[in-house]
Motif scaffolding. Structure first.
Motif, PDB file in Angstrom:
ATOM      1  N   SER A  37     -26.633 -51.106 -65.378  1.00  0.00           N
ATOM      2  CA  SER A  37     -27.117 -49.919 -65.230  1.00  0.00           C
ATOM      3  C   SER A  37     -26.900 -49.292 -63.984  1.00  0.00           C
ATOM      4  O   SER A  37     -26.552 -47.816 -64.295  1.00  0.00           O
ATOM      5  N   ARG A  38     -27.287 -49.609 -63.034  1.00  0.00           N
ATOM      6  CA  ARG A  38     -27.248 -48.815 -61.622  1.00  0.00           C
ATOM      7  C   ARG A  38     -25.620 -48.636 -61.335  1.00  0.00           C
ATOM      8  O   ARG A  38     -25.288 -47.586 -61.043  1.00  0.00           O
ATOM      9  N   ALA A  39     -24.672 -49.739 -61.719  1.00  0.00           N
ATOM     10  CA  ALA A  39     -23.215 -49.497 -61.355  1.00  0.00           C
ATOM     11  C   ALA A  39     -22.883 -48.641 -62.340  1.00  0.00           C
ATOM     12  O   ALA A  39     -21.743 -47.760 -61.766  1.00  0.00           O
ATOM     13  N   LEU A  40     -23.309 -48.653 -63.389  1.00  0.00           N
ATOM     14  CA  LEU A  40     -22.781 -47.549 -64.260  1.00  0.00           C
ATOM     15  C   LEU A  40     -23.044 -46.108 -63.907  1.00  0.00           C
ATOM     16  O   LEU A  40     -22.244 -45.110 -64.227  1.00  0.00           O
ATOM     17  N   ASN A  41     -24.309 -45.869 -63.285  1.00  0.00           N
ATOM     18  CA  ASN A  41     -24.681 -44.583 -62.891  1.00  0.00           C
ATOM     19  C   ASN A  41     -24.133 -44.211 -61.463  1.00  0.00           C
ATOM     20  O   ASN A  41     -24.621 -43.326 -60.956  1.00  0.00           O
ATOM     21  N   GLY A  42     -23.591 -45.117 -60.816  1.00  0.00           N
ATOM     22  CA  GLY A  42     -22.970 -44.814 -59.578  1.00  0.00           C
ATOM     23  C   GLY A  42     -24.020 -44.975 -58.458  1.00  0.00           C
ATOM     24  O   GLY A  42     -24.044 -44.253 -57.445  1.00  0.00           O
ATOM     25  N   PRO A  54     -20.546 -47.554 -72.941  1.00  0.00           N
ATOM     26  CA  PRO A  54     -22.105 -47.020 -72.548  1.00  0.00           C
ATOM     27  C   PRO A  54     -22.512 -46.113 -73.188  1.00  0.00           C
ATOM     28  O   PRO A  54     -21.811 -45.251 -74.023  1.00  0.00           O
ATOM     29  N   ASN A  55     -23.848 -46.130 -73.597  1.00  0.00           N
ATOM     30  CA  ASN A  55     -24.507 -45.279 -74.493  1.00  0.00           C
ATOM     31  C   ASN A  55     -24.877 -44.033 -73.923  1.00  0.00           C
ATOM     32  O   ASN A  55     -25.573 -43.948 -72.778  1.00  0.00           O
ATOM     33  N   ALA A  56     -24.298 -42.993 -74.244  1.00  0.00           N
ATOM     34  CA  ALA A  56     -24.334 -41.824 -73.500  1.00  0.00           C
ATOM     35  C   ALA A  56     -25.800 -41.104 -73.479  1.00  0.00           C
ATOM     36  O   ALA A  56     -26.133 -40.640 -72.313  1.00  0.00           O
ATOM     37  N   PHE A  57     -26.774 -41.302 -74.406  1.00  0.00           N
ATOM     38  CA  PHE A  57     -27.834 -41.094 -74.477  1.00  0.00           C
ATOM     39  C   PHE A  57     -28.826 -41.847 -73.382  1.00  0.00           C
ATOM     40  O   PHE A  57     -29.462 -41.204 -72.423  1.00  0.00           O
ATOM     41  N   ALA A  58     -28.341 -43.064 -73.232  1.00  0.00           N
ATOM     42  CA  ALA A  58     -29.277 -43.957 -72.222  1.00  0.00           C
ATOM     43  C   ALA A  58     -28.817 -43.482 -70.745  1.00  0.00           C
ATOM     44  O   ALA A  58     -29.432 -43.574 -69.959  1.00  0.00           O
TER      45      ALA A  58
END
Length: 332
Positions: free
Chosen positions: A19-24, A47-51
């Motif tokens: 999750s942290r990797a996906l959000n930079g 990735p789930n856009a809402f999440a």
């Protein structure tokens, strides 16, 4: 459907690391980041856009309020704004105010309830104070087609007064002394500014302003034919008309056809907007170009810069240009 759990298992890291990797997130080790994205590519994970929005406090969307969802002005405006934000992987959510104060206010509340990251607002009905409040609530806001001193660095306008001046001056330079004007709705600042430009040109040529030569029309197609008939019935000596947009000019063409008046010979016309059809009607319409495509791009770039705290010099005043074609003749 591939889940974040499967990505974490293949990458051999925790789900929180994925999750942290996906959000930079900067705390993720580069080696783990590489494993996460390799696993995503291999599995085809979406990735789930809402999440993602919850995790990043971003919805990856920009809201846009316009007067209408159709027409030769709003269509290109929306298209260029949407195209520009999509290049940065954001989506544009558009709603219309339909010339109603309550609907404009409701539309903005709707967009804000969807947690849009920024707003592009084209409002005729909301007051300056109301728009200042909106900009405080949603700091990444750009205002179109009006100037609010407190938001001067977030407003994009065309110089409508200059546009009205250029149109009228062209008719006066062509020898016309009885120049009428059909305005848009006088509740709109565009109409008032274009009329002021008309008056400025008359004053420059030493011609007294005559209120009988002014008729209020509409920027859409409603009721303009009757406005044209009323104007022509008032004074048969009118030789030229400045139409405050090209829709109004089309109505003049129609009424002239009804009455056997030849546009470009018996009556000269200048429009405003430079809509696509203006060069396809006959005679081709002389008009003032409204840089609507540039406005759409500039609005989107302005919102994106505000969202990302980027240094960007917003073009706050766009310049109109007279496009000379065949609907104006020289008056002896």
């Amino acid at each position: 459907m591939i889940t974040i759990k499967e990505v974490s298992e293949l990458a051999q890291v925790s789900q929180s690391t994925v999750s942290r990797a996906l959000n930079g997130h900067p705390t993720v080790k580069e080696s783990n980041r590489a494993k996460v994205f390799a696993a995503i590519e291999q599995l085809g994970y979406k990735p789930n856009a809402f999440a993602q929005a919850l995790a990043s406090s971003r919805s990856n969307s920009v809201g846009m309020l316009v007067g209408s969802l159709d027409g030769p002005f709003y269509g290109p405006l929306m298209h260029m704004a949407e195209d520009t934000v999509r290049q940065k992987n954001l989506h544009l959510i558009v709603t219309s105010g339909q010339e109603s104060h309550d609907k404009e206010a409701d539309s903005i509340q709707f967009l804000q309830s969807r947690q849009v990251d920024g707003l592009i607002i084209h409002s005729d009905q909301l007051s300056d104070d109301e728009l200042i409040k909106v900009a405080k609530q949603t700091p990444s806001t750009i205002i179109l087609n009006r100037y609010i001193p407190e938001l001067s660095d977030k407003c994009i306008c065309i110089d409508n007064e200059l546009g009205g001046y250029l149109a009228t001056k062209h008719l006066l330079e062509s020898g016309h002394t009885k120049v009428a004007s059909i305005t848009g709705q006088m509740s709109k600042i565009d109409s008032r500014d274009r009329l002021q430009g008309y008056r400025n040109a008359l004053a420059e040529f030493g011609i007294e302003y005559n209120a009988n030569l002014i008729v209020e029309g509409r920027f859409d197609h409603s009721g303009n034919h009757e406005a044209v008939r009323r104007l022509l019935d008032r004074d048969s000596d009118i030789t030229a008309i400045f139409c405050q947009n090209d829709n109004i000019a089309l109505a003049v063409y129609d009424v002239c056809s009804e009455r056997g008046i030849t546009v470009g010979k018996d009556l000269s016309i200048v429009g405003f907007d430079n809509d696509t059809y203006s060069q396809h009607i006959r005679p081709k319409l002389t008009t003032v170009n409204f840089p609507v495509l540039e406005m759409g791009v500039e609005a989107a770039k302005g919102v994106l810069a505000l969202l990302n705290n980027d240094a960007y010099q917003l073009k706050t005043k766009l310049t109109p240009e007279l496009i000379c074609r065949d609907s104006v003749c020289k008056q002896d």
